[in-house]
Motif scaffolding. Structure first.
Motif, PDB file in Angstrom:
ATOM      1  N   SER A 233       0.721  -1.140   0.171  1.00 21.72           N
ATOM      2  CA  SER A 233      -0.108   0.044  -0.003  1.00 21.72           C
ATOM      3  C   SER A 233       0.854   1.267  -0.118  1.00 21.72           C
ATOM      4  O   SER A 233       0.539   2.053  -0.668  1.00 21.72           O
ATOM      5  N   ALA A 236       2.073   1.943  -3.757  1.00 24.84           N
ATOM      6  CA  ALA A 236       1.029   2.160  -4.629  1.00 24.84           C
ATOM      7  C   ALA A 236       0.712   3.763  -4.163  1.00 24.84           C
ATOM      8  O   ALA A 236       0.573   4.637  -5.215  1.00 24.84           O
ATOM      9  N   ASP A 237       0.644   4.034  -3.027  1.00 23.84           N
ATOM     10  CA  ASP A 237       0.517   5.315  -2.433  1.00 23.84           C
ATOM     11  C   ASP A 237       1.521   6.607  -2.942  1.00 23.84           C
ATOM     12  O   ASP A 237       1.288   7.417  -3.897  1.00 23.84           O
ATOM     13  N   VAL A 241      -0.704   5.032  -7.538  1.00 23.32           N
ATOM     14  CA  VAL A 241      -1.422   4.448  -8.619  1.00 23.32           C
ATOM     15  C   VAL A 241      -2.383   3.473  -7.986  1.00 23.32           C
ATOM     16  O   VAL A 241      -2.170   3.302  -6.783  1.00 23.32           O
ATOM     17  N   ASP A 242      -3.348   2.610  -8.453  1.00 26.59           N
ATOM     18  CA  ASP A 242      -4.199   1.757  -7.648  1.00 26.59           C
ATOM     19  C   ASP A 242      -3.383   0.612  -7.101  1.00 26.59           C
ATOM     20  O   ASP A 242      -2.727   0.091  -7.914  1.00 26.59           O
TER      21      ASP A 242
ATOM     22  N   LEU B   2     -11.297   2.270  -7.850  1.00 27.01           N
ATOM     23  CA  LEU B   2     -11.539   0.830  -7.968  1.00 27.01           C
ATOM     24  C   LEU B   2     -12.947   0.825  -7.391  1.00 27.01           C
ATOM     25  O   LEU B   2     -13.058   1.585  -6.265  1.00 27.01           O
ATOM     26  N   THR B   5     -12.479  -0.045  -3.549  1.00 25.74           N
ATOM     27  CA  THR B   5     -11.979   1.138  -2.971  1.00 25.74           C
ATOM     28  C   THR B   5     -13.148   1.983  -2.493  1.00 25.74           C
ATOM     29  O   THR B   5     -13.456   2.374  -1.340  1.00 25.74           O
ATOM     30  N   ARG B  97      -7.643   0.123   6.227  1.00 22.51           N
ATOM     31  CA  ARG B  97      -6.202  -0.347   5.867  1.00 22.51           C
ATOM     32  C   ARG B  97      -6.212  -1.015   4.586  1.00 22.51           C
ATOM     33  O   ARG B  97      -5.079  -0.867   3.844  1.00 22.51           O
ATOM     34  N   ARG B 100      -5.692   2.302   2.357  1.00 24.22           N
ATOM     35  CA  ARG B 100      -5.006   3.410   2.732  1.00 24.22           C
ATOM     36  C   ARG B 100      -4.568   4.308   1.683  1.00 24.22           C
ATOM     37  O   ARG B 100      -4.058   5.519   1.856  1.00 24.22           O
ATOM     38  N   THR B 101      -4.231   3.762   0.315  1.00 23.86           N
ATOM     39  CA  THR B 101      -3.843   4.674  -0.717  1.00 23.86           C
ATOM     40  C   THR B 101      -4.710   5.845  -0.993  1.00 23.86           C
ATOM     41  O   THR B 101      -4.373   6.938  -1.310  1.00 23.86           O
ATOM     42  N   ALA B 102      -5.918   5.646  -0.513  1.00 20.64           N
ATOM     43  CA  ALA B 102      -7.055   6.745  -0.773  1.00 20.64           C
ATOM     44  C   ALA B 102      -7.136   7.495   0.426  1.00 20.64           C
ATOM     45  O   ALA B 102      -7.957   8.768   0.289  1.00 20.64           O
TER      46      ALA B 102
END
Lengths: 472, 313
Positions: A233, A236-237, A241-242, B2, B5, B97, B100-102
């Protein structure tokens, strides 16, 4: 058996020059201050959730990797030599992979026993004649380096599949800069935070040739139960990107798509953190849900780049490793800059006999093992353990290699009682894209926290340090 | 974005909101239960709270008798109650978790810290002081989470899905809370508009921190239809059904602008919001508050299902 004392990277008297300022800082800093900063660092890691999971240990499904606040330092001169060696080695690794899944010149030249490659469980039949875009196999390699003397660096292992730990390299630097800004005032530390840009550039550069416009890159994770999920994660962060799981993907007409709130979106490059065997149930394990059915056909039709490409696992194999000097010479025409650790291949009868006779001096490993599992550290094992291991060796010698127990270098490390030397290794991350090989100056230094221990794996209780390359 | 997501964000928003609501519900019910002995008779404060939290049936399956201690345990730390504060925080954190990227670092830290904090309370409620700390903790966690989302997140899909989940959950919670009044059957000899009735309505307002707001808006003594007006139709009250639906429509609008497409969920939300805007308290009471709320809960549920359908999560 008397062993020579380990090389002390800081040096005692005189202190080695890259460590001069750190030595002075350690001398003038009260131990309490160091312990406080150390506690703050652990809190920081806990709060942002930089954790990893240990398989078979349900109590601690999320554990912190211990972090040491005393940096490990390399001079620019040392780094420059290492860097050249790493570029040479990874270039050779890619050429080797390209060769064995193609013309197999190295086998025809008789440099490696063909059965060692062709009957290797890691030799991937699905990779034969499926040349990845731009012919690059191992886009991201983690090369484990140990040091035994001022000018003695050895490669311990080549991780060519899905090497992990880069998030720790980046986060360690982050926390050091936050907690110990005074140290950065005194040093010119080469930055590592360009890694994310470099990685994204690498991944985009290997998009399939007929991908139009900006390639869509994703990171594929098995999900948050995976031990390295934090890293997936994190990457990607940083890449922007997804982060996808198998269930987010599907293949239609040999094109890979992800499901989004706006409907299907085409995917061009997958940075997968899922092993080959789980990528496509139509080609590999039929019971796997971690990848997407049809992914291999998208790959085969040239509609998809997979990083690292399938089949790179064979370069992780420790028996193949023992041939790396020959591999480097064969593909680059140069002498290897980085040495291998001397290795006995137990598949060879004389070597097996030697290994069985010297079990108390050697480290014996499974050729396809990783993470410090299933190995025997001879000098630290009981005679019963050695006897049991000898049985396994005799039963299937080809599965094992042995190496001398190296006196890994030590770095000053903060322990309960104060500052003490502890053994370390180093994993730099080597990126290969269409335009060549790149490395950020640094890597992940792993440290064996127990006194005298040589085992640095996080799954075995090892810790990490920030790694500095200093301009002299 | 996504679909998974979007779904995880939606549910993260819902679970944080639900944990916060449960903490407020416990707080208010404790006051009510403490009063009941003075005023005589079993007010069934806890059965009302369990009903408002939507877990009355689950509780009944586990426990033969209704007791304050068991209800508190069930609502706070019980792992068998998927809506207990602990489970909500855990689920919110697991969802967060996975995406997390979002989220920004601050939002993730807020929810991760909430989870680390609640784990310190263990699985069994120790005593009353521990409960008080726990309730305060969860409220503070929800505030920190909302604050972090408000202050640090880009106003884009991630934020809208998170807030959309919170808005639908909040509407659901407010509606259930109002409906508790229906479950809280007054003792036969207690007059409507008497002191017990008064405390029950006060409790409802306290749960949503609206007691002061009530006085500001109506400048009147507590009247059931005014409380209902505040919590159903008053758009200045951020937890009212009208305000929540208004928010939901706004987030769906923003999502539609972003994708250039409107869907069935969007139309349903607009219709529901419109009816609340034109709503009339007299009519609602004439038709029956309980019936009105039951219908709203069903519509709100259907709306959530349409959102999931439309965005495929």
């Amino acid at each position: 058996m008397a062993r020579k004392p380990a090389f002390d990277e800081m040096g005692a008297d005189p202190v080695r020059s890259p460590y001069a300022a750190v030595r002075a800082w350690l001398d003038e800093t009260p131990p309490d201050y160091l312990h406080t900063r150390h506690a703050q660092a652990e809190l920081f890691f806990r709060r942002i959730g930089i954790t990893f999971a240990v398989y078979g240990d349900s109590q601690a499904d999320e554990r912190l990797i211990p972090f040491d606040i005393i940096p490990r330092i390399l001079s620019r001169t040392e780094w420059t030599k290492l860097e050249a060696g790493l570029i040479q080695r990874v270039t050779a690794l890619n050429a080797f992979l390209s060769d064995i899944y193609g013309p197999r010149e190295i086998l025809k030249a008789g440099l490696i026993p063909p059965e060692l490659v062709l009957r290797n469980p890691q030799f991937c039949l699905a990779a034969i004649e499926r040349r990845p875009p731009h012919g690059i196999y191992t886009h991201i390699a983690g090369i484990d380096i140990v040091r035994t003397g001022a000018d003695e660096f050895h490669v311990l292992e080549d991780n060519a599949r899905t090497p992990s730990g880069v998030s720790y390299m980046l986060e360690n630097r982050e926390v050091m800069m936050r907690l110990l800004p005074e140290l950065f005032d005194r040093h010119r530390v080469a930055p590592v935070e360009t890694y994310a840009d470099m990685l994204l550039g690498t991944l985009r550069s290997v998009a399939p040739p007929h991908c139009e416009g900006e390639p869509t890159v994703v990171v594929l994770t098995p999900g948050f139960h995976n031990s390295a999920y934090y890293e997936h994660s994190f990457l990607a962060d940083k890449l922007g990107v997804d982060l996808v799981e198998g269930s987010d993907l599907f293949v239609r007409d040999d094109v890979l798509y992800m499901r989004t709130t706006e409907g299907p979106r085409r995917v061009d490059v997958v940075y997968r953190r899922v092993d080959d065997a789980f990528l496509d149930p139509l080609v590999f394990r039929p019971d796997s849900l971690l990848g997407a059915p049809g992914m291999m056909s998208a790959y085969k039709m040239g509609n998809l780049a997979i990083a690292n490409a399938i089949g790179t696992g064979i370069a992780d194999d420790k028996a193949i490793y023992s041939y790396m000097p020959e591999i480097v010479r064969f593909y680059t025409g140069e002498e290897p800059i980085l040495r291998n650790v001397p290795t006995w291949r137990c598949r060879e009868p004389e070597s097996l006999a030697y290994v069985l006779d010297h079990l108390d001096e050697l480290v014996v490993k499974e050729v396809d093992g990783s993470g410090g599992y299933g190995m025997l550290v001879g000098p630290h094992a009981s005679s019963a353990e050695r006897a049991a291991y000898a049985e396994r060796l005799r039963a299937d010698p080809a599965r094992f290699i042995a190496q001398p127990t190296l006196a890994l270098s030590t770095c000053p490390t903060l322990v309960d009682a104060g500052i003490a030397p502890r053994h370390v290794d180093l994993r730099p991350f080597v990126l290969t894209g269409r335009d060549g090989v790149q490395i950020v100056p640094g890597g992940l230094t792993r440290v064996a926290l127990a006194d005298g221990s040589l085992v640095v794996n996080s799954s075995q209780g090892g810790g990490t340090k920030d790694t500095w390359v200093l301009d002299d | 974005m996504l679909s998974r997501t979007a779904g995880d964000l939606f549910w993260t928003g819902r679970y944080v909101e639900r944990a916060d609501f449960t903490s407020r519900l416990i707080d208010a019910t404790l006051r009510l239960a403490a009063l009941s002995s003075t005023y005589g008779g079993d007010v069934g404060a806890w059965s009302g709270a369990l009903a408002a939290a939507g877990v009355a049936q689950g509780y009944a399956e586990r426990h033969k008798e209704l007791s304050e201690a068991a209800a508190l345990q069930y609502l706070s730390l019980d792992t068998e109650n998927a809506s207990s504060m602990r489970c909500c925080i855990e689920r919110a954190r697991n969802n967060a978790r996975a995406v997390r990227t979002a989220l920004t670092v601050e939002v993730w830290e807020a929810i991760n810290t909430a989870w680390l904090d609640i784990q310190r309370f263990g699985l069994t409620l120790e005593n009353r002081p521990a409960l008080t700390r726990l309730v305060e903790n969860v409220k503070a966690s929800a505030l920190a989470f909302d604050g972090a989302t408000h202050r640090t997140m880009l106003r884009d899909k991630s934020y809208w899905f998170l807030r959309l989940g919170a808005a639908l959950e909040r509407a659901d919670n407010t509606a259930r809370l109002l409906d508790v009044k229906y479950h809280l059957l007054l003792p036969r000899d207690e007059p409507v508009g008497g002191s017990l009735d008064y405390f029950q309505w006060t409790t409802i307002l306290r749960t949503v921190s609206a007691l002061t707001a009530y006085r500001h808006v109506y400048r009147d003594s507590l009247k059931p239809w005014l409380v209902a007006d505040l919590l159903i139709l008053n758009r200045r009250m951020p937890r009212s059904l009208a305000a929540c639906m208004n928010d939901a429509v706004r987030y769906l609008d923003l999502l539609a602008q972003d994708s250039g497409r409107r869907g069935p969920a969007h139309r349903a939300a607009v219709a529901l919001s419109g009816r609340l805007m034109r709503g009339d308290m007299d009519a609602i009471f004439r038709a029956g508050l309980h019936e009105y709320i039951t219908a709203f809960l069903a519509e709100n549920n259907a709306l959530a299902a349409m959102v999931m359908e439309q965005y495929q999560f």
